[in-house]
Design a protein around this motif. Sequence first.
Motif, mmCIF file in Angstrom:
data_model
loop_
_atom_site.group_PDB
_atom_site.id
_atom_site.type_symbol
_atom_site.label_atom_id
_atom_site.label_comp_id
_atom_site.label_asym_id
_atom_site.label_seq_id
_atom_site.Cartn_x
_atom_site.Cartn_y
_atom_site.Cartn_z
ATOM 1 N N LYS A 332 32.103 32.548 36.929
ATOM 2 C CA LYS A 332 32.851 31.358 36.520
ATOM 3 C C LYS A 332 33.725 31.629 35.286
ATOM 4 O O LYS A 332 33.839 30.777 34.373
ATOM 5 C CB LYS A 332 31.912 30.180 36.275
ATOM 6 N N ILE A 333 34.294 32.826 35.255
ATOM 7 C CA ILE A 333 35.277 33.168 34.212
ATOM 8 C C ILE A 333 36.655 32.931 34.825
ATOM 9 O O ILE A 333 37.099 33.677 35.697
ATOM 10 C CB ILE A 333 35.117 34.632 33.752
ATOM 11 N N HIS A 334 37.311 31.864 34.382
ATOM 12 C CA HIS A 334 38.548 31.427 35.016
ATOM 13 C C HIS A 334 39.770 32.059 34.341
ATOM 14 O O HIS A 334 40.608 31.369 33.737
ATOM 15 C CB HIS A 334 38.633 29.902 34.995
ATOM 16 N N LYS A 335 39.850 33.352 34.435
ATOM 17 C CA LYS A 335 40.996 34.101 33.914
ATOM 18 C C LYS A 335 41.446 35.092 34.984
ATOM 19 O O LYS A 335 40.635 35.509 35.827
ATOM 20 C CB LYS A 335 40.623 34.864 32.635
ATOM 21 N N LYS A 336 42.721 35.454 34.935
ATOM 22 C CA LYS A 336 43.220 36.461 35.864
ATOM 23 C C LYS A 336 42.839 37.837 35.317
ATOM 24 O O LYS A 336 43.527 38.403 34.461
ATOM 25 C CB LYS A 336 44.743 36.342 36.032
ATOM 26 N N VAL A 337 41.724 38.353 35.803
ATOM 27 C CA VAL A 337 41.169 39.597 35.256
ATOM 28 C C VAL A 337 41.477 40.781 36.162
ATOM 29 O O VAL A 337 41.121 40.797 37.335
ATOM 30 C CB VAL A 337 39.640 39.476 35.059
#
Length: 394
Positions: A332-337
């Motif tokens: 649930k890490i809402h970044k474009k990784v």
Amino acid sequence: MIASERIFDTLVDTNKIYVSMKDKFTIRAYKNADGKSPVSLHLTGDYKRERISLNINVNPNEWDSKKQRLIPVTKENQDINLILDNIKSKLTHIKTSYRLADRVLTPENLKKEFLSGMPRIRFTAFYKMMLEEEKVLMEIGSYNRYNSVLKKIIAYDDDVTFMDINQNWLDKFRKHLRGMGNLNTTVSGNIGAIKKFLGLAQKAGIKLSINIDEIKVGSTKGNRTSLTSHELKRCAAYFYSDYIDPSYRLILGYFLFSCMTGLRISDIQQINRKNLMDNYVSFVAKKSKKDQSIAMNLNAQKIVAHEPLLFEKKFADQHINDELKKIMKNLKIHKKVTFHVARHTFATSFLRAGGQVEKLQRLLGHSDIKQTMIYAHIVQADANSEVFLLDSLF
């Protein structure tokens, strides 16, 4: 129609109705700064017409419009006539192939067939040829990026010639890329690739219809996304957990190792266990070609010890980035990784922990400290935003 002429016509239906497919070399009415006029190839048939700019300029006073050739008064004129003869021969070959195969030939697909494999006329053919020639000198990542841009150009306008590429064409291509959902930095990078190969074409003596210096690429620097310390701890907890999928653990191990060392994916890919000695990782940086030796902190050492396949089993760059997206979604890490986020995370984490910019420059292998100062500005901006936390006191 006599038999020798009929072979150069094309079938238009199953009733054996033939329509003449004609081609003609002409020169344009205007002259360039050298007083020369461009030669065009006109294809006509079935009340349709196509024109192809041949990137050939001639003295209009030496052009024989009846013979569609130059008067052979100079060696240059003779050479150009040979080129035109070869073009004519290729057209005849295409027409013959279609006729014998009973295939319909229109000016549109005759143009497409003709431009295929004509690198001095067709931009995508030249781009592909030069990309393959320079492949041995490129990093695999650079090759893949340029190849990705080529695929986009082919999908958008495979038949584009050097004479077609002007500011209007570039503006329309930019709009097309944005319509595909490409970020501004990606669009700029794509235009930069086009500019690079136009430059190579110009060096090869191919005339362009645009001044390369006037092509504005735009910024290719992204927002330098990085993980916060909380997000980084969440990734580490998942890595050391018993319920993580083994394939995820390996990929996340590479990512976390980069978060602890700042290594690029190109360097991670070439490192083996033998490069890890005495708590140092030694390697030749792929980008700078310089020898580097970086101390592994305790976290980096622990990551390597926890996953025995780390630096033994490797994956393709794209596969790693695809899997990282799934991992971040699970967490649930809402970044474009992407993998490069690890390098940014290392830099911002180093400065937040009190590290000096000058030392970070050496660790990242930056030749110019201005590159490193971007991270200092990011950390400063974060600190400025946190001053508002004091508002909750009253």
